[in-house]
Design a protein around this motif. Structure first.
Motif, PDB file in Angstrom:
ATOM      1  N   VAL A 269       0.828  -1.214   0.000  1.00  0.00           N
ATOM      2  CA  VAL A 269       0.000   0.000   0.000  1.00  0.00           C
ATOM      3  C   VAL A 269       0.862   1.263   0.000  1.00  0.00           C
ATOM      4  CG1 VAL A 269      -1.883  -1.176   1.200  1.00  0.00           C
ATOM      5  CG2 VAL A 269      -0.198   0.108   2.533  1.00  0.00           C
ATOM      6  N   TYR A 271       2.719   2.162  -2.148  1.00  0.00           N
ATOM      7  CA  TYR A 271       2.717   2.716  -3.511  1.00  0.00           C
ATOM      8  C   TYR A 271       1.867   3.982  -3.568  1.00  0.00           C
ATOM      9  CZ  TYR A 271       2.428   2.962  -8.586  1.00  0.00           C
ATOM     10  OH  TYR A 271       2.513   3.391  -9.883  1.00  0.00           O
ATOM     11  N   TRP A 272       0.838   4.050  -2.736  1.00  0.00           N
ATOM     12  CA  TRP A 272      -0.070   5.197  -2.738  1.00  0.00           C
ATOM     13  C   TRP A 272       0.218   6.166  -1.577  1.00  0.00           C
ATOM     14  CZ3 TRP A 272      -1.768   0.149  -3.537  1.00  0.00           C
ATOM     15  CH2 TRP A 272      -2.202  -0.128  -4.833  1.00  0.00           C
ATOM     16  N   PHE A 273       1.169   5.838  -0.714  1.00  0.00           N
ATOM     17  CA  PHE A 273       1.380   6.656   0.489  1.00  0.00           C
ATOM     18  C   PHE A 273       2.733   7.360   0.563  1.00  0.00           C
ATOM     19  CE2 PHE A 273      -2.119   3.957   1.938  1.00  0.00           C
ATOM     20  CZ  PHE A 273      -2.933   4.897   2.561  1.00  0.00           C
TER      21      PHE A 273
END
Length: 532
Positions: A269, A271-273
């Motif tokens: 996750v 990748y989005w943070f």
């Protein structure tokens, strides 16, 4: 456009960078745990020979009242000659055999057995695949060697991929693959498969810490780089230490491996943070993406960026700078050729390589050997891991006050002398042995922190990165040998600590030959490096 100038407006370590930095530190906990979980996974549980004259396989236990009749104890002179009391038993006087178990049934003659009863309170790969006796000890040590071989491959491979495809993507890929390969180890049908998966796991693990370090350093200003590197080391030490209570609680290598590996798969996750390294984006001419991240960070930090700074993202590199990059390879070869013509610098590099190799050899060797020094092996391992926190702190403070060379010498001599002193302490004084052991780990940890800085400051600019990288490779070679050192105790118990102490003292003495670099200008040329 200099990113350090951007950080002057954005904030060298603002709220945005702090949150991102904490996020990238969390996977490092799991990388550290995966790095040393094999100490317990491939540890040796208590076991003894199966005695068919006194027990049945389906109805027995490790602790039995007749054990001293049938099996020689650890202090037996006959056993010490065979170096394998786990696999010895007293032979039976067949003329007295009548189907019952009694003391006079056994002679004083020792023979080997090929069936074992394990203490089932602890389960390791030794239980599962019968990796027993002296002839199989090399297999347990080779688990550690395969791990460090994977570290060597992963360090080189993922470093190149990160430069090519970006820090963020490869960091996430390494973390997820580390998790999957760590979990896959528990499904191994045998030793060979387990070792292969250990190598794969280590290869992936090798990319997590260095990339977290790079991302952390590249996102902050020059006055905050030291603290980010230091805090990352603290996370790594805690990650190592956490392995001990988990292993103590589970007493099962499969549960241990799942706990330290499985949760890390959730880091996909990120990748989005987490953002890509702005420095990497700028170096690869991805200016629009860099601008978006900077604007997002400014909003988070509640900072208003100047129009001139925002406009600078539109500028393109000049033709001259491109030509300079193309000539860099030629320059490096020229500098290396000049360096190799200097006997002084060749000797200096050989000393640096030796010190790096000794640091890793002793650093990991003490961690591995901590479960064999007496007392509670889980507490010992946790303490030896946590002592790295004051160790790195000591190194950080001393290089600023005592200088690089003296800090390195003192750290290595402290390690060498305390390791050597452990062999003169009576075995019943476990607390004294542990204290000296911890002082040794404190010293070598401090030396590790100092030698990174010292090496970088001794090398000419154009080969500084390659020089530190090659020294790091020598450290991995030292780490490869470390898992086999505990085997020396089979021949003489003091040998492992004596070896650690001797090489650390030698490295400390050789460090006197290195120049002091505190307050010196970083050398740009080979001539400047020679004049240090």
């Amino acid at each position: 456009m200099d990113f350090d100038d951007i950080l002057e407006e954005l904030g060298e370590l603002g709220k945005y960078q702090t949150v991102t930095y904490i996020l990238i530190c969390i996977p490092v906990l799991f990388a550290a745990a995966n790095s040393l979980s094999y100490v317990f996974t491939a540890g040796t549980p208590n076991y003894r020979c199966f005695i068919p004259e006194c027990e049945e396989p389906q109805n027995t236990s490790y602790e039995v009242p007749w054990i001293h009749w049938a099996i020689p104890n650890e202090d037996s002179s006959e056993v010490l000659e065979s170096k394998s009391y786990y696999c010895d038993r007293f032979s039976v006087n067949q003329s007295l055999a009548n189907g019952t178990c009694y003391k006079d049934l056994f002679t004083t003659h020792i023979e080997k057995c090929n069936e074992w009863i394990f203490d089932h309170t602890e389960r390791t790969i030794v239980n599962d695949w019968n990796l027993t006796c002296a002839e199989n000890q090399w297999k347990l040590s080779f688990v550690g060697t395969s791990h460090f071989a994977g570290i060597i491959v992963g360090s080189a491979l993922f470093g190149i991929l990160a430069d090519r495809y970006g820090r963020k993507k490869i960091f996430i890929v390494c973390t997820v693959l580390m998790s999957l390969s760590g979990c896959a180890q528990v499904l191994s049908p045998g030793y060979v498969t387990f070792v292969i998966l250990m190598f794969v796991n280590a290869t992936c693990t090798a990319g997590v810490y260095p990339l977290a370090f790079i991302i952390g350093v590249e996102m902050v200003g020059k006055r905050k780089r030291e603290i980010t590197g230091m805090v990352l080391n603290y996370f790594y030490a805690v990650g190592e230490a956490v392995v001990a209570p988990i292993a103590w609680y589970t007493m099962d290598w499969t549960l241990l491996q799942l706990i330290v590996s499985a949760p890390a798969v959730l880091f996909f996750v990120y990748y989005w943070f987490i953002p890509e390294s702005v420095r990497w984006l700028l170096a690869n001419q991805k200016r629009e993406r860099a601008k978006k991240i900077i604007c997002k960070a400014a909003k988070f930090n509640k900072v208003t960026l100047s129009e001139s700074l925002l406009a600078s993202f539109q500028k393109q590199p000049s033709k001259e700078s491109v030509e300079l990059e193309e000539d860099e390879g030629t320059k490096i070869l020229t500098v290396l050729k000049t360096l190799l013509q200097s006997r002084k610098l060749i000797l200096r590099m050989l000393i640096i390589f030796f010190i790096w190799g000794v640091n890793a050899f002793v650093f990991y060797g003490l961690s591995i050997n901590s479960t064999s020094i007496g007392g509670n092996k889980y507490i010992n391992f946790a303490l030896v891991s946590l002592i790295e926190i004051p160790g790195y702190t000591m190194g950080w403070i001393s290089i600023r006050t005592l200088g690089r060379r003296l800090s390195l010498v003192i750290s290595l001599l402290l390690c060498g002398l305390t390791c050597t002193l452990t062999i003169f302490v009576p075995t019943d004084m476990t607390w004294a042995i542990i204290v000296l052991f911890l002082m040794g780990k404190l010293g070598v940890t401090s030396a590790f922190g100092v030698v990174y800085v010292h090496t970088a400051e001794m090398l000419p600019t154009i080969i500084r990165s390659a020089g530190v990288g090659s020294a790091s490779t020598m450290a991995r070679v030292g780490a490869l040998l470390a898992p086999f050192v505990p085997l020396l105790a089979m021949y003489a118990e003091p040998l492992p600590m004596l070896l650690f102490g001797a090489v650390a003292v030698l490295a400390g003495i050789l460090a006197f030959k290195l120049p002091e670099t505190l307050g010196c200008k970083l050398p740009e040329t080979v001539e400047e490096a020679e004049n240090l």
